[in-house]
Design a protein around this motif. Structure first.
Motif, mmCIF file in Angstrom:
data_model
loop_
_atom_site.group_PDB
_atom_site.id
_atom_site.type_symbol
_atom_site.label_atom_id
_atom_site.label_comp_id
_atom_site.label_asym_id
_atom_site.label_seq_id
_atom_site.Cartn_x
_atom_site.Cartn_y
_atom_site.Cartn_z
ATOM 1 N N GLY A 51 -10.996 1.545 -4.279
ATOM 2 C CA GLY A 51 -10.078 0.850 -3.379
ATOM 3 C C GLY A 51 -10.182 1.376 -1.967
ATOM 4 O O GLY A 51 -11.215 1.923 -1.554
ATOM 5 N N ASN A 52 -9.094 1.245 -1.222
ATOM 6 C CA ASN A 52 -9.087 1.635 0.187
ATOM 7 C C ASN A 52 -9.408 3.117 0.333
ATOM 8 O O ASN A 52 -8.678 3.981 -0.161
ATOM 9 N N LEU A 53 -10.512 3.403 1.006
ATOM 10 C CA LEU A 53 -11.000 4.780 1.096
ATOM 11 C C LEU A 53 -10.055 5.674 1.890
ATOM 12 O O LEU A 53 -9.861 6.846 1.553
ATOM 13 N N GLN A 100 0.807 4.807 0.447
ATOM 14 C CA GLN A 100 0.976 3.351 0.518
ATOM 15 C C GLN A 100 2.150 2.984 1.418
ATOM 16 O O GLN A 100 2.048 2.081 2.260
ATOM 17 N N ASP A 101 3.280 3.664 1.247
ATOM 18 C CA ASP A 101 4.460 3.380 2.066
ATOM 19 C C ASP A 101 4.188 3.626 3.545
ATOM 20 O O ASP A 101 4.697 2.913 4.415
ATOM 21 N N ARG A 102 3.376 4.620 3.834
ATOM 22 C CA ARG A 102 3.109 4.989 5.223
ATOM 23 C C ARG A 102 2.137 4.034 5.912
ATOM 24 O O ARG A 102 2.274 3.744 7.096
ATOM 25 N N ALA A 105 1.697 -1.501 5.497
ATOM 26 C CA ALA A 105 2.063 -2.563 6.439
ATOM 27 C C ALA A 105 1.042 -2.667 7.570
ATOM 28 O O ALA A 105 0.625 -3.772 7.950
ATOM 29 N N ASP A 106 0.639 -1.527 8.122
ATOM 30 C CA ASP A 106 -0.329 -1.535 9.224
ATOM 31 C C ASP A 106 -1.686 -2.051 8.756
ATOM 32 O O ASP A 106 -2.359 -2.803 9.473
ATOM 33 N N LEU A 107 -2.115 -1.645 7.551
ATOM 34 C CA LEU A 107 -3.400 -2.106 7.038
ATOM 35 C C LEU A 107 -3.395 -3.613 6.815
ATOM 36 O O LEU A 107 -4.352 -4.311 7.178
ATOM 37 N N ILE A 108 -2.321 -4.123 6.241
ATOM 38 C CA ILE A 108 -2.226 -5.562 5.993
ATOM 39 C C ILE A 108 -2.195 -6.323 7.316
ATOM 40 O O ILE A 108 -2.824 -7.385 7.460
ATOM 41 N N GLU A 109 -1.496 -5.794 8.301
ATOM 42 C CA GLU A 109 -1.423 -6.446 9.613
ATOM 43 C C GLU A 109 -2.799 -6.560 10.246
ATOM 44 O O GLU A 109 -3.098 -7.528 10.960
ATOM 45 N N GLN A 110 -3.669 -5.596 9.969
ATOM 46 C CA GLN A 110 -5.020 -5.613 10.518
ATOM 47 C C GLN A 110 -6.004 -6.355 9.614
ATOM 48 O O GLN A 110 -7.202 -6.392 9.883
ATOM 49 N N GLY A 111 -5.496 -6.933 8.535
ATOM 50 C CA GLY A 111 -6.352 -7.707 7.638
ATOM 51 C C GLY A 111 -7.122 -6.890 6.627
ATOM 52 O O GLY A 111 -8.081 -7.387 6.027
ATOM 53 N N ALA A 112 -6.726 -5.648 6.426
ATOM 54 C CA ALA A 112 -7.413 -4.771 5.473
ATOM 55 C C ALA A 112 -6.583 -4.625 4.202
ATOM 56 O O ALA A 112 -5.352 -4.634 4.257
ATOM 57 N N GLY A 113 -7.261 -4.474 3.081
ATOM 58 C CA GLY A 113 -6.561 -4.238 1.827
ATOM 59 C C GLY A 113 -6.125 -2.798 1.711
ATOM 60 O O GLY A 113 -6.836 -1.887 2.135
ATOM 61 N N ALA A 114 -4.946 -2.586 1.138
ATOM 62 C CA ALA A 114 -4.418 -1.228 0.995
ATOM 63 C C ALA A 114 -4.433 -0.748 -0.441
ATOM 64 O O ALA A 114 -4.152 0.430 -0.703
ATOM 65 N N ASP A 115 -4.772 -1.612 -1.384
ATOM 66 C CA ASP A 115 -4.701 -1.242 -2.792
ATOM 67 C C ASP A 115 -5.741 -0.180 -3.144
ATOM 68 O O ASP A 115 -6.834 -0.138 -2.568
#
Length: 246
Positions: A51-53, A100-102, A105-115
């Motif tokens: 997942g997200n490195l 994840q909590d930290r 939101a920022d990753l999703i806003e930039q179009g990146a997956g956070a999972d």
């Protein structure tokens, strides 16, 4: 992408991960996905991630930082002083949730997956060897007798081999062959999974890593198993009955 597998047997644990990450066909890198901690005879713990490195590296960095703080005299719970493997999985899950909590939101806003997913495996001298899969939300599942192996990443290509060969009673040497073939099948079918590979083995009751290896493409064991398997498949195919079209 990635492929990591943890096999839990009566005889111990067999763990393998690849090292390839990619963000497109022209942006391929190598990053270690298996991390190990060991106090021989008392505990041996390994994590493997997909997942997200940035998320998974953040989790590993926080776990390692906590260990350093404890070594410096701070009274803090870490994966190296937690009383059980279940608690180790909880600590990894709690750290995952913090990351994840930290950042989600920022990753999703930039179009990146956070999972992200993390396999946590090992043994502490006060308990059995165990293997867990930790999810992005911090919750987790455990390998059982009915499901004696856990996979993350591009698992579909290597799963049929494990389904046919792995049971809790499988000997370690047979499990090693199956894991090699599972990874070989995945690498052949998916460009997002690649070498070198990391391999670790923990024998039941020893609470240490009896094997830790970095496997390169020219590794003798890897080449021998990959070649023999390819030859066996071709031989079996040649012996199949013909199918007539009429």
């Amino acid at each position: 992408m990635t492929y990591c597998v943890a096999v839990k047997l009566d005889a111990g644990l067999v763990l393998m991960s690849d090292t390839r990450t990619n963000a497109g066909v022209d942006n391929i890198s190598r990053f270690r996905k298996m991390y190990t901690w060991e106090n021989p005879g008392e505990r041996a713990i390994a994590t493997m991630s997909s997942g997200n490195l940035s998320i998974t590296q953040g989790v590993i960095n926080r776990l390692s930082a906590a260990i350093k703080r404890a070594d410096a005299g701070e009274e803090i719970e870490t994966i190296l002083n937690a009383p059980t493997m279940f608690r180790v999985a909880q600590l990894v899950g709690e750290t995952m949730l913090e990351m994840q909590d930290r950042h989600r939101a920022d990753l999703i806003e930039q179009g990146a997956g956070a999972d992200a997913l993390i396999l946590v495996s090992g043994q502490i001298s006060t308990g059995d060897h165990r293997a867990f899969m930790v999810y992005s939300a911090g919750n987790f599942i455990e390998a059982t007798e009915d499901t004696p192996f856990l996979q993350i990443g591009e698992h579909k290509y290597g799963k049929p081999i494990l389904d046919r060969l792995i049971t809790p009673e499988t000997p370690l040497n047979v499990a090693l062959q199956a894991v090699f073939l599972s990874m070989d099948s995945t690498i052949r079918s998916n460009l997002s999974v690649g070498m070198p590979l990391d391999l670790a083995v923990i024998r039941t009751g020893e609470c240490r890593f009896s094997t830790q290896r970095r496997i390169q493409p020219e590794d003798d064991d890897w080449q021998a198993i990959s070649t023999k398997w390819a030859d066996a498949i071709r031989g079996a195919f040649d012996e199949l009955p013909e199918v007539w079209l009429g």
